[in-house]
Design an enzyme around this catalytic site. Structure first.
Site, PDB file in Angstrom:
ATOM      1  CB  CYS A  10      -0.802  -0.138   1.280  1.00  0.00           C
ATOM      2  SG  CYS A  10      -2.698   0.976   0.851  1.00  0.00           S
ATOM      3  CG  HIS A  37      -2.772  -2.815   3.621  1.00  0.00           C
ATOM      4  ND1 HIS A  37      -2.016  -2.678   5.144  1.00  0.00           N
ATOM      5  CD2 HIS A  37      -3.926  -2.076   3.403  1.00  0.00           C
ATOM      6  CE1 HIS A  37      -1.984  -1.287   4.642  1.00  0.00           C
ATOM      7  NE2 HIS A  37      -3.067  -1.028   4.008  1.00  0.00           N
ATOM      8  CD  GLU A  58      -0.141  -5.925   6.589  1.00  0.00           C
ATOM      9  OE1 GLU A  58       0.329  -5.918   5.711  1.00  0.00           O
ATOM     10  OE2 GLU A  58      -1.052  -3.899   6.817  1.00  0.00           O
TER      11      GLU A  58
HETATM   12  N1  GLN Z   1      -3.249   6.592   0.944  1.00  0.00           N
HETATM   13  C1  GLN Z   1      -1.778   6.101   2.125  1.00  0.00           C
HETATM   14  C2  GLN Z   1      -0.846   7.145   0.819  1.00  0.00           C
HETATM   15  O1  GLN Z   1      -0.953   7.793  -0.519  1.00  0.00           O
HETATM   16  C3  GLN Z   1      -1.651   4.637   1.255  1.00  0.00           C
HETATM   17  C4  GLN Z   1      -2.795   3.442   1.856  1.00  0.00           C
HETATM   18  C5  GLN Z   1      -2.353   2.493   2.976  1.00  0.00           C
HETATM   19  O2  GLN Z   1      -1.100   2.643   2.828  1.00  0.00           O
HETATM   20  N2  GLN Z   1      -3.385   1.827   4.078  1.00  0.00           N
HETATM   21  O3  GLN Z   1       0.443   6.929   1.328  1.00  0.00           O
END
Ligand code: GLN
Length: 193
Positions: free
Chosen positions: A83, A173, A175
Site C-alpha cells: 500500500c 494489505h 497483515e
Molecule cells: N493512501 C495512503 C497513501 O497515499 C496509503 C494507504 C495505506 O497504506 N493503507 O500513502
C-alpha cells in the site's frame, strides 16, 4: 521453519509495522524494526508497510535512508512494499502532494484511487491458484507497468501485486488478516534470485 540466518526488517516510522512484525513472528522469521541507517545495515530484507506515504517519505529523508535503501536493493536485497509502501517503491506517482519515491520498481501509481477510508474493502485475490483474503485501505491503483514488471495478481483486471527482480509491491494489505502469503513471497525471493 524458515531460514533463521535471514533477518527481515520492517520500516517502523509510521503505519502498520507492528502487524507485520506479528506476522513475521508467527512465521518464526527473525525480524527487527528499522528506524535508522544503523538498523538497515543489520537486515537482509526490508518491508515498507502501509500507512501514509508522504509521512514515511519525510522520515526517510530525515534519516538519510533513501539512498542506502536504493543501493541495497540494487545489490539484491529483497524488498516488499504494501500500500503506502508500494507507493514509495514506485517509479512515478500521479496526483498532487505526491511523496518523493524511491523509484525502485517500474510502475506508475495513483494514490487513494479506490476512494476514502469509508470505501476501503476486503476482497479475495488469486495468488498461485489460491484465494487469499486481503484488504484495500485507501489503496493506490497501479496504472501502468514497465516491460520488466511481472504481474503476480490482479483485482478486477487491475494489477495489485507486481514484481521486478527483488522488488515486490502490493497495493493491498494482508497483515491485517495475519496472512502470510506476501511474507512468504519475500522470503522465497532469496532462493529464486
Ligand atoms: N493512501 C495512503 C497513501 O497515499 C496509503 C494507504 C495505506 O497504506 N493503507 O500513502
Amino acid at each position: 521453519m524458515y531460514n533463521q540466518s535471514m533477518t527481515v526488517g520492517v520500516l517502523s516510522f509510521q503505519g502498520d509495522f507492528a502487524e507485520h512484525m506479528d506476522v513475521l513472528a508467527s512465521m518464526e522469521v527473525q525480524a527487527m524494526e528499522v528506524r535508522s541507517l544503523g538498523d538497515l545495515k543489520k537486515v537482509d530484507a526490508l518491508i515498507i508497510p502501509g500507512g501514509e506515504s508522504t509521512v514515511m517519505a519525510k522520515f526517510l529523508e530525515e534519516e538519510k535512508m533513501s539512498r542506502e535503501i536504493a543501493a541495497r536493493v540494487k545489490q539484491g536485497m529483497p524488498i516488499l512494499g504494501t500500500c503506502a509502501g508500494a507507493i514509495l517503491l514506485a517509479r512515478k506517482v500521479m496526483g498532487k502532494n505526491s511523496p518523493k519515491t524511491l523509484g525502485l520498481i517500474d510502475i506508475t501509481v495513483e494514490r487513494n484511487a479506490y476512494g476514502t477510508q469509508h470505501e476501503s474493502f476486503e476482497a479475495l485475490i488469486k495468488l498461485k491458484g489460491k484465494n487469499i483474503p486481503v484488504s484495500f485501505i485507501r489503496a493506490p491503483k497501479i496504472t501502468s507497468t514497465g516491460k520488466n514488471v511481472e504481474v503476480l495478481a490482479r483485482f478486477r483486471g487491475v494489477p495489485v501485486l507486481v514484481r521486478q527482480g527483488n522488488v515486490i509491491a502490493a497495493t493491498f494489505h494482508t497483515e491485517v488478516q495475519n496472512a502470510t502469503a506476501l511474507h512468504k513471497l519475500l522470503h522465497q525471493l532469496r532462493h529464486i534470485l
